[in-house]
Design an enzyme around this catalytic site. Structure first.
Site, PDB file in Angstrom:
ATOM      1  N   SER A 164       0.912  -1.129  -0.002  1.00  0.00           N
ATOM      2  CA  SER A 164       0.115   0.155  -0.081  1.00  0.00           C
ATOM      3  C   SER A 164       0.816   1.312   0.100  1.00  0.00           C
ATOM      4  O   SER A 164       1.679   1.345  -0.796  1.00  0.00           O
ATOM      5  CB  SER A 164      -0.974   0.018   1.137  1.00  0.00           C
ATOM      6  OG  SER A 164      -2.019   0.990   1.028  1.00  0.00           O
ATOM      7  N   ASP A 329      -8.784  -6.519  -4.401  1.00  0.00           N
ATOM      8  CA  ASP A 329      -8.538  -5.074  -3.929  1.00  0.00           C
ATOM      9  C   ASP A 329      -9.212  -4.102  -4.950  1.00  0.00           C
ATOM     10  O   ASP A 329      -8.852  -4.017  -5.792  1.00  0.00           O
ATOM     11  CB  ASP A 329      -7.274  -4.979  -3.868  1.00  0.00           C
ATOM     12  CG  ASP A 329      -6.256  -3.655  -3.360  1.00  0.00           C
ATOM     13  OD1 ASP A 329      -7.374  -2.869  -2.979  1.00  0.00           O
ATOM     14  OD2 ASP A 329      -5.330  -3.741  -3.068  1.00  0.00           O
ATOM     15  N   HIS A 362      -8.067  -5.306  -0.166  1.00  0.00           N
ATOM     16  CA  HIS A 362      -6.788  -4.582  -0.078  1.00  0.00           C
ATOM     17  C   HIS A 362      -6.002  -5.280   1.154  1.00  0.00           C
ATOM     18  O   HIS A 362      -4.730  -5.242   1.172  1.00  0.00           O
ATOM     19  CB  HIS A 362      -6.929  -3.143   0.242  1.00  0.00           C
ATOM     20  CG  HIS A 362      -5.777  -2.298   0.491  1.00  0.00           C
ATOM     21  ND1 HIS A 362      -4.978  -2.156  -0.897  1.00  0.00           N
ATOM     22  CD2 HIS A 362      -5.242  -1.237   1.462  1.00  0.00           C
ATOM     23  CE1 HIS A 362      -4.059  -1.263  -0.456  1.00  0.00           C
ATOM     24  NE2 HIS A 362      -4.271  -0.771   0.891  1.00  0.00           N
TER      25      HIS A 362
END
Lengths: 397, 198
Positions: A164, A329, A362
């Site tokens: 991320s 995601d 995610h």
């Protein structure tokens, strides 16, 4: 979600790095920041796992995500209920094998877990930095991480790794210090935020900033915290971390009690879950830090300095990349990783990409998953082989 | 290495920049990189193949070939290689166009449906062929566009492509003289090197 029960230390799995103690590095060389301000002095808190080898060639940098910190693996005390946030992937025999690698994990500048940030004291005013803490960007973090590397005597990372927002720092490393990164692993990231990503961040910021307890960021001086705002920010964020399927299978339309109450108290389990997540976060995380971190996300755009050409921005990078995305995601969907992959192939760089089947959205980057583990391990093992890094365990045998 | 890979190994020039479509475990790209200084990427969809490529240090990108090669720009590679995948694509003809958009030259291998053993299966015994090169039953085969050596030559002619080289593989070795003279009958694996007309 309720955490698992406390484990006695000797019940903990053999592939844990065990008990760890954070260290603090102090820096008194001023750090110029992208916003034009300068941080006169600062501290970075970090942890290490594994052993640095004699030629200091086996160090791996872990870059954390939005609400992450330095405690990535192992336990701080024998009573800790939960290990560090990336314990699934850091440890003996894990994807980042601490028998081979010396892992460095820090809390970024502006953080609220021990590195200099809004909750630290401002030497110029003698009061807390609070909202006066300068805006920090991904590039600033990377510059400060490079100083930490210098401090530890690490000239080149065997690998820089992050998911991320952590993946964005890794990307910036390869652009700013190409000669200092031997391998890059970028997981569930994006080369720049989309309008929708920025929109979600803005909702989170507005939730915090419009809380009456925010006091323009000076809440500490009013002995309070903008709990409601932080809670809302976390609830919104949390929705984007999970996939619709994951939420559906976890909660469905399950009710908390048998009957409907026709009111605004919690009726559905998903409401209860989000409130719990929000509540926990609102007392554990600093609001000014949350604001700063979301802005760092928004501003990140290495292509911007090259007329929008990501491939041009990547011209200096030298190392092999592993890019990983997850099928469900939707915060940073596979197409965003593919954007980065395409820019790297266009620039003729060494890159491998996999889109891992996962129902977890995610958050999948934090979790163990057999294919993810096999791929990540294969990349790290190949890196160790090429850098001639021996396994500490094999040497002993 | 597989017979068809041994053959095409010789057709890839020193230092070429290549795309290897359906690169499998990456063994061809690894040898080409180590021995001929070849650069480039493998595209693969099988998770185990991708992990094996990564373990070898071969650059591999997870990619479904039925999505085309839209993310690769015109003339960005010297060669595009595609082994044993043509027959599994939704539109083999469009992939051929795509390959020769991205590179001037393409190398393609596929199972020859007109191989004599296949003919016996179908012509005499009346069953869909099952062989080493076509190991699946009719109902679970990924091979949805089976073709022959002749069919492919015909397609190349229709598209105005130049056939630079052609060869066949039989079993574990390169073709016998019989397969050189009658490739459509004696070749089990068809191997073509084609170019755009200059």
């Amino acid at each position: 979600m309720p955490d698992s029960d406390t484990l006695a230390y000797d019940e903990r799995p053999a592939d844990s790095v065990g008990l760890v103690t954070p260290h603090v590095a102090k820096f008194d060389t001023p750090l110029p920041l992208a916003c034009g301000k300068t941080l006169p002095e600062y501290e970075l808190i970090y942890e290490t796992y594994g052993t640095l080898n004699a030629d200091r060639s086996n160090a791996v940098l872990i870059c954390h995500a939005l609400s992450g910190h330095h405690h990535a693996a192992g336990y701080h005390t024998a009573d800790d209920r939960k290990p560090g946030w990336w314990d699934a992937h850091i440890g003996p025999g894990k994807s980042i094998d601490t028998n081979r690698f010396f892992v460095v994990s820090l809390n970024n500048l502006g953080g609220c877990h021990g590195s200099t940030g809004p909750v630290s004291h401002n030497p110029d005013t003698g009061r807390q930095w609070g909202p006066d803490f300068p805006m920090v960007t991904v590039s600033d973090w990377v510059a400060s991480q490079a100083r930490l590397a210098d401090h530890l005597g690490i000239q080149r990372w065997a690998a820089a790794v992050g998911g991320s927002l952590g993946g964005m720092q890794v990307l910036q490393w390869t652009i700013t210090y190409p000669e200092r990164v031997a391998n890059a692993v970028i997981i569930a990231a994006t080369p720049r935020l989309s309008a929708q990503n920025i929109a979600f961040n803005e909702v989170a910021r507005q939730a915090i900033r419009s809380d009456p307890e925010f006091f323009g960021g000076w809440y500490a001086e009013h002995d309070t915290v903008p709990k409601r705002g932080l809670k809302l920010a976390r609830m919104v964020g949390h929705i984007t971390y999970l996939s619709e399927d994951a939420m559906g299978s976890k909660f469905g339309r399950d009710l908390r009690s048998d009957d409907l109450h026709f009111g605004f108290d919690v009726e559905f389990q998903v409401e209860s879950y989000l409130r719990y997540q929000g509540d926990t976060f609102s007392t554990a995380f600093d609001a000014n830090t949350y604001l700063l971190m979301t802005k760092a996300l928004d501003y990140f755009d290495p292509a911007a300095n090259h007329g929008g050409g990501l491939s041009e921005a990547l011209a200096p990078v030298q190392c092999p990349f592993l890019i990983v995305s997850f099928t469900t995601d939707w915060r940073f969907p596979p197409s965003r990783s593919r954007e980065l992959v395409d820019a790297l192939t266009l620039a003729g760089k060494s890159v491998s990409y996999a889109n891992i089947e996962s129902p977890h959205g995610h958050d999948a980057f934090l979790l163990p998953e057999p294919r993810y583990h096999a791929l990540f391990s294969a990349f790290m093992s190949r890196a160790a082989r090429e850098l001639k890094i021996e396994s500490g365990v094999e040497e002993k045998h | 290495m597989r017979t068809d890979l041994e053959l095409i190994y010789d057709w890839v020039p020193q230092g070429a920049h290549v795309l290897d479509l359906a690169c499998g475990d990456g063994v061809l790209l690894e040898r080409l990189a180590q021995e001929k200084g070849v650069t480039g990427y493998g595209l693969e969809i099988d998770p185990d193949g991708i992990t094996q490529c990564v373990a070898r240090g071969v650059s591999v990108i997870e990619h479904n070939l039925d999505d085309g090669l839209g993310s690769f720009s015109d003339n960005s590679y010297d060669q595009v290689i595609m082994t044993q995948a043509l027959q599994a694509l939704r539109r083999p003809d469009k992939m051929l166009d795509e390959m020769l958009r991205v590179a001037e030259e393409g190398i393609i291998t596929f199972p020859n449906f007109a191989y004599w053993r296949h003919r016996i299966h179908l012509g005499l015994r009346g069953y869909m062929p099952v062989s080493k090169s076509l190991p699946h039953a009719w109902y679970d085969t990924p091979n949805i566009h089976l073709s022959t050596f002749n069919d492919f030559e015909h397609l190349c002619k229709e598209k105005g492509l130049v056939i630079v080289d052609r060869a066949v593989g039989v079993g574990d070795h390169k073709g016998h003289w019989t397969s050189k003279w009658w490739p459509n009958l004696f070749g089990e694996i068809a191997i073509f090197r084609v170019r755009r007309r200059p």
